[in-house]
Design an enzyme around this catalytic site. Structure first.
Site, short mmCIF file in Angstrom:
data_model
loop_
_atom_site.label_atom_id
_atom_site.label_comp_id
_atom_site.label_asym_id
_atom_site.label_seq_id
_atom_site.Cartn_x
_atom_site.Cartn_y
_atom_site.Cartn_z
N ARG A 180 0.73 -1.02 -0.13
CA ARG A 180 -0.10 -0.09 -0.03
C ARG A 180 0.92 1.17 0.10
O ARG A 180 0.59 2.25 -0.73
CB ARG A 180 -0.99 0.01 1.07
CG ARG A 180 -2.07 -1.02 1.14
CD ARG A 180 -2.92 -0.99 2.34
NE ARG A 180 -3.83 0.17 2.19
CZ ARG A 180 -4.53 0.39 3.09
NH1 ARG A 180 -4.42 -0.13 4.36
NH2 ARG A 180 -5.31 1.47 3.26
N CYS A 235 -1.66 6.10 8.87
CA CYS A 235 -1.74 4.76 8.23
C CYS A 235 -2.98 5.07 7.13
O CYS A 235 -2.97 6.27 6.63
CB CYS A 235 -2.23 3.85 9.27
SG CYS A 235 -3.72 4.19 10.26
#
Length: 275
Positions: A180, A235
């Site tokens: 990611r 995050c």
């Protein structure tokens, strides 16, 4: 910074009226699962706080997928759980670590320092064959006095300044998995990539089967970052960055902030660049 409590200490203090246990079990894949698991079995005396309903606010255009909860409502829920300034609070989840860490960070943000995370979580508790129950407790309502610690949170503007100016003394840490971070894979958010200039320190590398790795190992994880630096962790939505926040504190970093909206908030501003 002492953040963690072991299951032996909690067992010894299980019936202490000044100790409040908070079950934060949750599943991002199945939002009802956490409460169902709590109602089936939990540590005796534990109350339940839900990530979506209690630990996060209403989702809007900005703020990310798990924005800051309405603090007045959150404080009211703490009071209903019998938590005041003198209460020792211990949070846990099933052992993933992120949901208990989210609760811990929120109480720290409200200025409550007597809050800890159960190392190993509920899985570690059950592995020790410690008592469990399905009984839901009720507590006498208290008054919770907040003293918000604004130094723990980073605004989008602060993050943007760090990303654009690439200041040597400010470090952005992306806590997501490498795929990611690199933008190879994005299963949740509308855009793939990272905030420019961010380093990748996957949050789960700081834990081992729900237990936080020792301080010396945490220091090794972040050894490429000077302890004098200001660090902003993020995050996808501000949840899994919380264990990295704890790990950084354990490693001796003092100036740590959480970008609560994280990447999901960052990409909600069309003008923000993505690397």
């Amino acid at each position: 910074m002492n953040v963690l409590i072991d299951k032996e200490w909690l067992l010894k203090n299980l019936h202490d009226q000044n100790v409040r246990i908070v079950d934060c079990s949750f599943s991002l894949a199945d939002p009802k699962k956490g409460r169902e698991e709590y109602e089936h079995n939990h540590i005796p005396g534990a109350c339940y706080f839900d990530l979506d309903k209690d630990l996060s606010g209403e989702v809007s255009e900005h703020g990310g997928r798990h924005p800051l909860p309405d603090l007045k409502e959150f404080i009211h829920k703490l009071e209903l759980a019998g938590i005041d300034k003198n209460t020792i609070v211990v949070s846990y989840d099933q052992g993933e670590g992120a949901f208990a860490a989210r609760f811990w960070w929120l109480l720290q943000y409200l200025g409550h320092e007597k809050v800890y995370v159960l190392d190993g979580g509920f899985n570690g508790w059950k592995e020790g064959n410690f008592p469990v129950t399905s009984e839901v407790p009720a507590y006498k309502k208290t008054t919770f006095q907040s003293d918000i610690n604004y130094s723990l949170i980073a605004s989008m503007e602060e993050v943007k300044a760090a990303a654009e100016e690439q200041k040597a003394n400010v470090v952005l840490i992306d806590s997501r998995e490498e795929k990611r971070y690199l933008g190879i894979e994005e299963p949740i958010d509308k855009k793939a990539g990272r905030i420019p200039g961010a380093l990748n320190k996957p949050w789960f590398e700081g834990l081992n089967a729900g237990y936080y790795k020792p301080a010396e190992i945490q220091k090794q994880r972040f050894s490429d970052i000077h302890t004098d630096n200001e660090i902003i962790v993020y995050c996808g939505s501000g949840v899994t960055a919380a264990p990295n926040f704890i790990a950084l504190k354990a490693a001796g970093y003092e100036k740590v902030k959480l970008y609560l909206g994280s990447f999901s908030d960052w990409i909600s501003y069309q003008e923000n660049k993505i690397e």
